[in-house]
Design an enzyme around this catalytic site. Sequence first.
Site, PDB file in Angstrom:
ATOM      1  N   SER A  60      38.981  50.180  39.553  1.00  0.00           N
ATOM      2  CA  SER A  60      37.738  50.934  39.749  1.00  0.00           C
ATOM      3  C   SER A  60      37.992  52.430  39.688  1.00  0.00           C
ATOM      4  O   SER A  60      39.062  52.921  40.034  1.00  0.00           O
ATOM      5  CB  SER A  60      37.119  50.599  41.104  1.00  0.00           C
ATOM      6  OG  SER A  60      36.796  49.233  41.172  1.00  0.00           O
TER       7      SER A  60
HETATM    8  N1  SAH Z   1      39.559  46.339  43.711  1.00  0.00           N
HETATM    9  C1  SAH Z   1      40.005  46.670  42.373  1.00  0.00           C
HETATM   10  C2  SAH Z   1      38.930  46.425  41.341  1.00  0.00           C
HETATM   11  C3  SAH Z   1      39.097  45.108  40.718  1.00  0.00           C
HETATM   12  S1  SAH Z   1      37.957  44.668  39.459  1.00  0.00           S
HETATM   13  C4  SAH Z   1      40.536  48.092  42.370  1.00  0.00           C
HETATM   14  O1  SAH Z   1      41.110  48.481  43.359  1.00  0.00           O
HETATM   15  O2  SAH Z   1      40.431  48.786  41.374  1.00  0.00           O
HETATM   16  C5  SAH Z   1      37.227  43.253  40.181  1.00  0.00           C
HETATM   17  C6  SAH Z   1      38.104  42.055  40.390  1.00  0.00           C
HETATM   18  O3  SAH Z   1      37.296  41.061  40.991  1.00  0.00           O
HETATM   19  C7  SAH Z   1      38.671  41.425  39.124  1.00  0.00           C
HETATM   20  O4  SAH Z   1      40.065  41.406  39.182  1.00  0.00           O
HETATM   21  C8  SAH Z   1      38.094  39.999  39.139  1.00  0.00           C
HETATM   22  O5  SAH Z   1      39.000  39.019  38.669  1.00  0.00           O
HETATM   23  C9  SAH Z   1      37.791  39.793  40.615  1.00  0.00           C
HETATM   24  N2  SAH Z   1      36.781  38.793  40.939  1.00  0.00           N
HETATM   25  C10 SAH Z   1      35.617  38.522  40.284  1.00  0.00           C
HETATM   26  N3  SAH Z   1      34.952  37.531  40.910  1.00  0.00           N
HETATM   27  C11 SAH Z   1      35.706  37.164  41.992  1.00  0.00           C
HETATM   28  C12 SAH Z   1      35.554  36.185  43.025  1.00  0.00           C
HETATM   29  N4  SAH Z   1      34.497  35.365  43.083  1.00  0.00           N
HETATM   30  N5  SAH Z   1      36.541  36.101  43.964  1.00  0.00           N
HETATM   31  C13 SAH Z   1      37.620  36.903  43.928  1.00  0.00           C
HETATM   32  N6  SAH Z   1      37.820  37.828  42.969  1.00  0.00           N
HETATM   33  C14 SAH Z   1      36.877  37.971  42.012  1.00  0.00           C
END
Ligand code: SAH
Length: 210
Positions: A60
Amino acid sequence: MASERTRLRMIARLREQGISDEVVLSAMAAVPRHLFVDEALASRSYEDTALPIGFGQTISQPYVVARSCELARAGRTLSLVLEIGAGCGYQAAVLGRIAKEVYTIERIGALAAKARQTLSSIGANNVKVRNADGQEATSNVVQFDAIIVAAGAAAIPPNLPQLLAEQGRLIIPVGTTDRQRLTLVTRSGDQFVQQAYDEVVFVPLKSGQE
Ligand code: SAH
């Protein structure tokens, strides 16, 4: 070190963008964001942009991480925090500096493993990574002071507000696949009050586990 300087520039930019929570700003000044992306992208890691982390997912944008953490904290001392969507583990590392204990859930196993490794390499020992579908998270005993969902949802998964402690705050991007509003749900007894904040773009919240 170059990364040190660019990290301080990122903090200055976050202040200009309106982030004022000093606890969040010093957490973000302390976490080496460049270690959470591939080496080829490390030089861009402090820019205010989302970057690819593989498997079609992204780290993000710094502003969105700061804003989510600021809204989740609301000036409080946080004991237990849940993140859904660990990705590379960056936001979890920031949360680890703000809260006593952090649980983060990631549905893609390979990303969960890599996040675990990076978090351990920087000594973030109070952050626990689980490979599961975070929408299914339930608990009879544990309640969280804050929950941050890092993936966009069409609607708030019904069991998540139930995991909040009294006055607990859930932050979740709610909307369509290409545009969401960062939404805050605050628990007050059996009441759940909803407020919408910034317009954001997240990768979608998906069901199941890979
Ligand atoms: N927190 C991260 C952003 C990750 S992007 C950062 O620090 O930058 C969002 C993530 O959510 C992706 O890796 C995706 O695989 C995960 N995701 C999507 N749906 C999900 C779910 N139902 N449970 C757990 N993870 C999920």
